[in-house]
Write a protein that holds these residues in place. Sequence first.
Motif, PDB file in Angstrom:
ATOM      1  N   PRO A 114      10.905  -2.921  -1.478  1.00 32.49           N
ATOM      2  CA  PRO A 114       9.532  -3.088  -1.965  1.00 32.49           C
ATOM      3  C   PRO A 114       8.615  -1.961  -1.474  1.00 32.49           C
ATOM      4  N   LYS A 115       8.975  -0.745  -1.830  1.00 28.18           N
ATOM      5  CA  LYS A 115       8.241   0.421  -1.339  1.00 28.18           C
ATOM      6  C   LYS A 115       8.072   1.430  -2.463  1.00 28.18           C
ATOM      7  N   GLU A 116       7.057   2.289  -2.318  1.00 26.59           N
ATOM      8  CA  GLU A 116       6.790   3.363  -3.279  1.00 26.59           C
ATOM      9  C   GLU A 116       6.697   2.818  -4.694  1.00 26.59           C
ATOM     10  N   GLU A 117       7.636   3.165  -5.583  1.00 23.71           N
ATOM     11  CA  GLU A 117       7.529   2.693  -6.968  1.00 23.71           C
ATOM     12  C   GLU A 117       7.472   1.174  -7.072  1.00 23.71           C
ATOM     13  N   PHE A 118       8.021   0.481  -6.080  1.00 22.19           N
ATOM     14  CA  PHE A 118       8.053  -0.980  -6.097  1.00 22.19           C
ATOM     15  C   PHE A 118       7.195  -1.581  -4.972  1.00 22.19           C
ATOM     16  N   ALA A 119       6.194  -0.847  -4.529  1.00 25.82           N
ATOM     17  CA  ALA A 119       5.340  -1.316  -3.435  1.00 25.82           C
ATOM     18  C   ALA A 119       4.579  -2.591  -3.796  1.00 25.82           C
ATOM     19  N   SER A 120       4.341  -2.804  -5.071  1.00 24.57           N
ATOM     20  CA  SER A 120       3.609  -4.003  -5.498  1.00 24.57           C
ATOM     21  C   SER A 120       4.399  -5.284  -5.238  1.00 24.57           C
TER      22      SER A 120
END
Length: 335
Positions: A99-105
Amino acid sequence: MPTFIYPPSIPWNWMFQRPQQLLGQFSSSGHTVLYEDLGNFPHPRIRSLSSSLHLCQGISALEVSHLRPRILWLTVPSHINVISNYNPDLVIYDAVDEPKEEFASWAPYYPTILEKADLIFCSSQSIYNYFYPRHPQVYLVPNGVDYVHFSPSPTSRPKDLPMGKPIIGYSGAIAPWVDWELLKTVIQQNNDLNFVFIGALFQKYKFPLNFKNVYYLGLKSYYDLPTYLHYFDVGLIPFLLTEMTKGCNPIKLYEYYAAGIQVLATPLPELLPVPKINLESDSRLFSLRLRHLLTEKDSNKAERMSYAHANDWTQRSGRMLQQILIMTSQNQESV
């Protein structure tokens, strides 16, 4: 037998990946799967792909008569907030990306996932390392491949593949986590090679490379994909080394290996233990290794294909079903 419900997350026919593979395997084992397909369906319907696998297109899975226990299969973290809509007997979260960068949301949903998920599967070691100390039921199940689908040699060559030069291929999302700068340098250093890219644009408005020896062929159907891979001389996994990609266990690795082709990649943590893989992060060394692979005799094809065969989706799904059935049995006994 349990019924699996997958809320609308990704279209069934878009980038056929882990969710479709696993749920398809569950249905092949006799379990009913109700896959809520994502898309606009002017004529809502149930599209049955088999007697146990049904695409709910514009229709809720709850409108389809099915047996309990009802298992809610989640891969999108925000869907943890729609659990009550399905009244499931078991909630499973299949964690496929950091859950980071492109998937931080995704990160804000993780506390709720830890609270409400009964069982968590993880596709990579780093994802497993996060969940294992925080939840009592966590299992590491990496990605895999449909070996029977990818291993047979094709009967004909796709007409849109370029001719006359060795093909260096990439199959997968055309996404920000690809190291496009590295690729630009390598492509410019190898004008005598054709670079072919297959896949859907993801967080990109257009294909980012423009060279005479680069061919972007768009997204290909899962049915046709093996035919393209078999004509690759080398398969690429040129990902940036980031906090997000450290949790990436690339499906394309297994698909390349099942097709028997050599693989050149950047040194992602999940690729370090893979046998007979070639890893480079520097563009100059990446290019040199590429030339080496094209000129030296390939004596490792059998070992690569054996590795892919050992990591078939049937093996993965079997491990998951074992844990799922144990838990559903325990839940029924406690009622």
